[in-house]
Structure formats: structure tokens, C-alpha cells
Design a protein around this motif. Sequence first.
Motif, PDB file in Angstrom:
ATOM      1  N   PHE A  87       2.437   1.155 -13.936  1.00 53.31           N
ATOM      2  CA  PHE A  87       1.501   0.713 -12.919  1.00 53.31           C
ATOM      3  C   PHE A  87       1.426   1.706 -11.767  1.00 53.31           C
ATOM      4  O   PHE A  87       2.402   2.361 -11.421  1.00 53.31           O
ATOM      5  CB  PHE A  87       1.911  -0.649 -12.365  1.00 53.31           C
ATOM      6  N   TYR A  88       0.258   1.751 -11.160  1.00 49.97           N
ATOM      7  CA  TYR A  88      -0.042   2.503  -9.916  1.00 49.97           C
ATOM      8  C   TYR A  88       0.030   4.016 -10.059  1.00 49.97           C
ATOM      9  O   TYR A  88      -0.041   4.725  -9.074  1.00 49.97           O
ATOM     10  CB  TYR A  88       0.885   2.037  -8.766  1.00 49.97           C
ATOM     11  N   LYS A  89       0.171   4.509 -11.285  1.00 53.55           N
ATOM     12  CA  LYS A  89       0.207   5.967 -11.460  1.00 53.55           C
ATOM     13  C   LYS A  89      -1.211   6.462 -11.622  1.00 53.55           C
ATOM     14  O   LYS A  89      -1.712   7.384 -11.360  1.00 53.55           O
ATOM     15  CB  LYS A  89       1.059   6.342 -12.648  1.00 53.55           C
ATOM     16  N   GLY A 121       4.394  10.160  -7.304  1.00 54.88           N
ATOM     17  CA  GLY A 121       5.604  10.499  -8.033  1.00 54.88           C
ATOM     18  C   GLY A 121       6.899  10.287  -7.273  1.00 54.88           C
ATOM     19  O   GLY A 121       7.928  10.875  -7.617  1.00 54.88           O
ATOM     20  N   LYS A 122       6.876   9.480  -6.224  1.00 59.20           N
ATOM     21  CA  LYS A 122       8.079   9.224  -5.425  1.00 59.20           C
ATOM     22  C   LYS A 122       8.885   8.068  -6.015  1.00 59.20           C
ATOM     23  O   LYS A 122       8.339   7.181  -6.667  1.00 59.20           O
ATOM     24  CB  LYS A 122       7.710   8.879  -3.972  1.00 59.20           C
ATOM     25  N   ASN A 123      10.180   8.060  -5.741  1.00 61.51           N
ATOM     26  CA  ASN A 123      11.055   6.998  -6.218  1.00 61.51           C
ATOM     27  C   ASN A 123      11.015   5.829  -5.232  1.00 61.51           C
ATOM     28  O   ASN A 123      11.451   5.967  -4.091  1.00 61.51           O
ATOM     29  CB  ASN A 123      12.484   7.532  -6.358  1.00 61.51           C
ATOM     30  N   VAL A 124      10.506   4.688  -5.674  1.00 61.75           N
ATOM     31  CA  VAL A 124      10.416   3.498  -4.814  1.00 61.75           C
ATOM     32  C   VAL A 124      11.364   2.399  -5.281  1.00 61.75           C
ATOM     33  O   VAL A 124      11.302   1.276  -4.795  1.00 61.75           O
ATOM     34  CB  VAL A 124       8.972   2.939  -4.763  1.00 61.75           C
ATOM     35  N   LYS A 125      12.246   2.736  -6.206  1.00 65.23           N
ATOM     36  CA  LYS A 125      13.129   1.731  -6.793  1.00 65.23           C
ATOM     37  C   LYS A 125      13.856   0.869  -5.759  1.00 65.23           C
ATOM     38  O   LYS A 125      13.927  -0.346  -5.922  1.00 65.23           O
ATOM     39  CB  LYS A 125      14.123   2.414  -7.738  1.00 65.23           C
ATOM     40  N   THR A 164       0.844  -1.210   0.000  1.00 67.00           N
ATOM     41  CA  THR A 164       0.000   0.000   0.000  1.00 67.00           C
ATOM     42  C   THR A 164       0.875   1.254   0.000  1.00 67.00           C
ATOM     43  O   THR A 164       0.653   2.186  -0.778  1.00 67.00           O
ATOM     44  CB  THR A 164      -0.930   0.015   1.235  1.00 67.00           C
ATOM     45  N   PHE A 165       1.886   1.265   0.875  1.00 64.10           N
ATOM     46  CA  PHE A 165       2.807   2.409   0.936  1.00 64.10           C
ATOM     47  C   PHE A 165       3.470   2.616  -0.430  1.00 64.10           C
ATOM     48  O   PHE A 165       3.570   3.741  -0.925  1.00 64.10           O
ATOM     49  CB  PHE A 165       3.874   2.167   2.012  1.00 64.10           C
ATOM     50  N   ILE A 166       3.916   1.512  -1.050  1.00 60.83           N
ATOM     51  CA  ILE A 166       4.607   1.599  -2.346  1.00 60.83           C
ATOM     52  C   ILE A 166       3.667   2.123  -3.430  1.00 60.83           C
ATOM     53  O   ILE A 166       4.035   3.011  -4.199  1.00 60.83           O
ATOM     54  CB  ILE A 166       5.208   0.231  -2.728  1.00 60.83           C
ATOM     55  N   ARG A 167       2.446   1.601  -3.478  1.00 59.98           N
ATOM     56  CA  ARG A 167       1.476   2.075  -4.484  1.00 59.98           C
ATOM     57  C   ARG A 167       1.212   3.572  -4.319  1.00 59.98           C
ATOM     58  O   ARG A 167       1.192   4.328  -5.304  1.00 59.98           O
ATOM     59  CB  ARG A 167       0.153   1.301  -4.378  1.00 59.98           C
TER      60      ARG A 167
END
Length: 192
Positions: free
Chosen positions: A190-192, A170-174, A161-164
Motif C-alpha cells: 500500500f501507498y507505494k 521509501g522511508k521506514n514507518v514501521k 498523510t505524513f505516513i503515506r
Amino acid sequence: MKIGLYFGTFNPIHIGHLIIANHLAEHSDLNQVWFMVTPQSPFKVKASMLNNHDRLEMVYRATKDYDKLRPNAIEFGLPQPNFTVDTLAYLEEKYPTHEFSLIMGEDNLKSFHKWKNYELILENHTIYVYPRLSEGVVETQFDNHPKIHRVEAPIMELSSTFIRNAIKNGKNVKPMLPEHVWEYVDEMNFYK
């Protein structure tokens, strides 16, 4: 062969899932951990839930470099709504030489007494419980239960949920996703 079953939507699968599964594959008596990708419930369609194929593809990409970790889509073909006890019965019939255990977070153990036929599951299967920071208490019947093994695994406070939400904003979750999963999420927008 001893198989640990790690159920989830894996929407998306992230490094926390991999760390826990790999920890159990390497530091317990389990020979393999199967990521049991749960199908989207036809009764609970969520806009943020990717389709079954895409979530399975991400699990496949995340686990392909790990010998002891496997994706599994068996629940996609079972009648819905499906319950864990039914999946276990199906797996026992399909793989009679395997011994199946459940892997769950402590948060799930707190509601385990509400699961369909939980007594039958406990009678026939071992449960590996990894620590989670969560509210509530575990039922006393599960304290020191011979079939419930608490695992000294790293506490992973990372959620899909946090990642989505981070991706949507627009945050970097790489760093939070296995490399092959990040590439797929990015490529498919995905998830945008």
C-alpha cells in the motif's frame, strides 16, 4: 454502556490514533471506543485513499488486542453523503441502551459550528476533545460548554498523510504503525 465514537478515514490507522483512543478508554468514563471508519465519498475519489475493506481491515488488526477498542463499519451501509448527526440517530435507534459521545481533535472543534445540526449533536451528546497543535481559534460558544470535555491526552503530531508520503518515498514507518497494520501495509504494498 458509554461509547466514544472516533470517526476517521484511518488511511492508515497509526499509533497516534491508538494512543488517543486507549487513553480515553482508560482515563475517562467511557466503557469502549469505537473506531468509526468513514466510507470513501463517491464524490471525492482520491488515489491515495484505500478502499473501505482495506481500511477497516487495518483498524480491525490494530484494535484486536485491546478489549475496549472496536472497529465499526456502520457508516458503509448508510446513504451517502452521510453526516455525523445521521449516524448518531441511526446508532441510538440500533443500540437504545448505549450512550454515545464524540471524540474529536481540537482542530475539528474549531470548525464544529459548520457541521450539519451541530446544535442537536451538542444537545444530546458529550464531546471529548483531545489537544492538537493547529491554527485558528475555537468559537467562544464552545468555551466552558457543559457538554464539551477537554481531555488531558498526549499531543500526537503524527498524521496518516505524513505516513503515506513517507512510504511513497521509501522511508521506514514501521515504528509509527501498530505491528499488525505494518505487516498488512507491507504485504499489500500500500501507498507505494
